[in-house]
Design an enzyme around this catalytic site. Structure first.
Site, short mmCIF file in Angstrom:
data_model
loop_
_atom_site.label_atom_id
_atom_site.label_comp_id
_atom_site.label_asym_id
_atom_site.label_seq_id
_atom_site.Cartn_x
_atom_site.Cartn_y
_atom_site.Cartn_z
CE LYS A 43 -73.18 -35.92 -13.13
NZ LYS A 43 -74.48 -36.04 -12.40
NE ARG A 47 -75.47 -31.63 -19.47
CZ ARG A 47 -76.17 -31.69 -18.35
NH1 ARG A 47 -77.11 -32.59 -18.20
NH2 ARG A 47 -75.95 -30.84 -17.38
NE ARG A 88 -80.10 -31.24 -4.23
CZ ARG A 88 -79.58 -31.28 -5.45
NH1 ARG A 88 -78.39 -31.79 -5.64
NH2 ARG A 88 -80.26 -30.83 -6.48
NE ARG A 95 -81.42 -27.56 -6.33
CZ ARG A 95 -80.45 -27.78 -7.21
NH1 ARG A 95 -79.19 -27.71 -6.84
NH2 ARG A 95 -80.72 -28.11 -8.44
NE ARG A 113 -83.18 -32.44 -11.98
CZ ARG A 113 -83.31 -32.05 -10.72
NH1 ARG A 113 -84.43 -31.49 -10.31
NH2 ARG A 113 -82.32 -32.18 -9.89
#
Ligand SMILES: [Zn+2]
Length: 218
Positions: A17, A92, A126, A159, A170
Site C-alpha cells: 500500500k 487503522r 524481506r 528485519r 500482526r
C-alpha cells in the site's frame, strides 16, 4: 466536474500500500500524507500533544486512538487539502475512520487484498540494508551477490520483526482491527477492492481503472 480524490489505502502488511499510495499521489498530482509525517510535525512544534507523541515514536509502540486522532485533526487542518490527498497509515480502525470523515470526508477507500500466506511469503523473505535502507527479497528481488547490499556493499540482515510468528500476530491484529474498514467504507459507497497479488504495475492500473469508473480522472 472533476471528482476530488481524498483517498485512504489499507490492507495487510506486505500488500504494497505504501508503493501504491505514492504512485496514486503522483498520478493524481495530490500530496501523499503519511501519518508518521503528521506525528513528526506535531513533535517538532513541541506542543503538549507532541511531547506525548514523542514517547511513542521513540519506543516504536502504537499510539492510542485519542492521541493519533488529535494529531491527525491538528496537523491536517494546517495542510492545504483543496486539491485532494492520499493518506497513508491511517485510519487503522473504524473509530479512526469515523473521526477522519469529520475532518475530511473520504471519497475513495482502496482495500488492497492479499492472502495471509502471500503476506507471510513476502515478509519472511524481506531483506533490508541497515545502512542505506535499500530493500531486497530473497526470491523476488535478490541482491546480485547473496547477503551483500548492491548499493553500498555492506552486509544484509533480516528485519528482526519479520519472523513468521510475529508476522502472524500482526496479521491477526490486522484482521481484527483494520479489516472492518472494508465494511465501513462499503456502506459509505467509496470502497474499491483490489487484488494485491499481482505485480505492482498491474495493481496500480487496476486501481486507476476502477477509480476512473467511479469518476476519478487523473
Ligand atoms: Zn546498503
Amino acid at each position: 466536474m472533476k471528482k476530488r480524490l481524498r483517498a485512504v489505502l489499507f490492507g495487510p502488511q506486505g500488500c504494497g500500500k505504501g508503493t501504491q499510495g505514492q504512485l496514486l499521489a503522483d498520478r493524481f498530482d495530490v500530496p501523499l500524507i503519511g501519518v508518521g509525517d503528521l506525528f513528526r510535525a506535531e513533535i517538532s512544534e513541541r506542543s503538549s500533544l507532541g511531547r506525548v507523541a514523542k514517547k511513542y515514536v521513540e519506543t516504536g509502540s502504537l499510539a492510542p486512538d485519542d492521541l493519533t486522532n488529535a494529531i491527525v485533526a491538528n496537523q491536517m487542518k494546517r495542510l492545504d487539502l483543496a486539491r485532494g490527498f492520499v493518506l497513508d497509515g491511517y485510519p487503522r480502525n473504524v473509530e479512526q475512520a469515523i473521526h477522519l470523515d469529520r475532518i475530511a470526508k473520504i471519497s475513495l477507500a482502496i482495500h488492497i487484498k492479499i492472502s495471509d500466506a502471500e503476506a507471510i511469503r513476502r515478509l519472511t523473505g524481506r531483506l533490508q540494508c541497515r545502512f542505506c535502507h535499500q530493500t531486497y527479497h530473497l526470491t523476488e528481488a535478490p541482491p546480485i551477490k547473496p547477503g551483500v547490499c548492491a548499493v553500498c556493499g555492506r552486509k544484509l540482515v533480516k528485519r528482526t520483526d519479520d519472523t513468521e510468528d510475529l508476522i502472524r500476530n500482526r496479521l491477526a491484529n490486522y484482521h481484527f482491527m483494520t479489516e472492518p474498514l472494508a465494511a465501513y467504507y462499503r456502506q459509505r459507497g467509496v470502497l474499491l477492492a483490489i487484488n494485491g497479488e499481482q505485480p505492482i504495475p498491474y495493481v496500480f492500473e487496476d486501481i486507476v481503472k476502477k477509480a476512473g469508473k467511479l469518476g476519478f480522472k487523473s
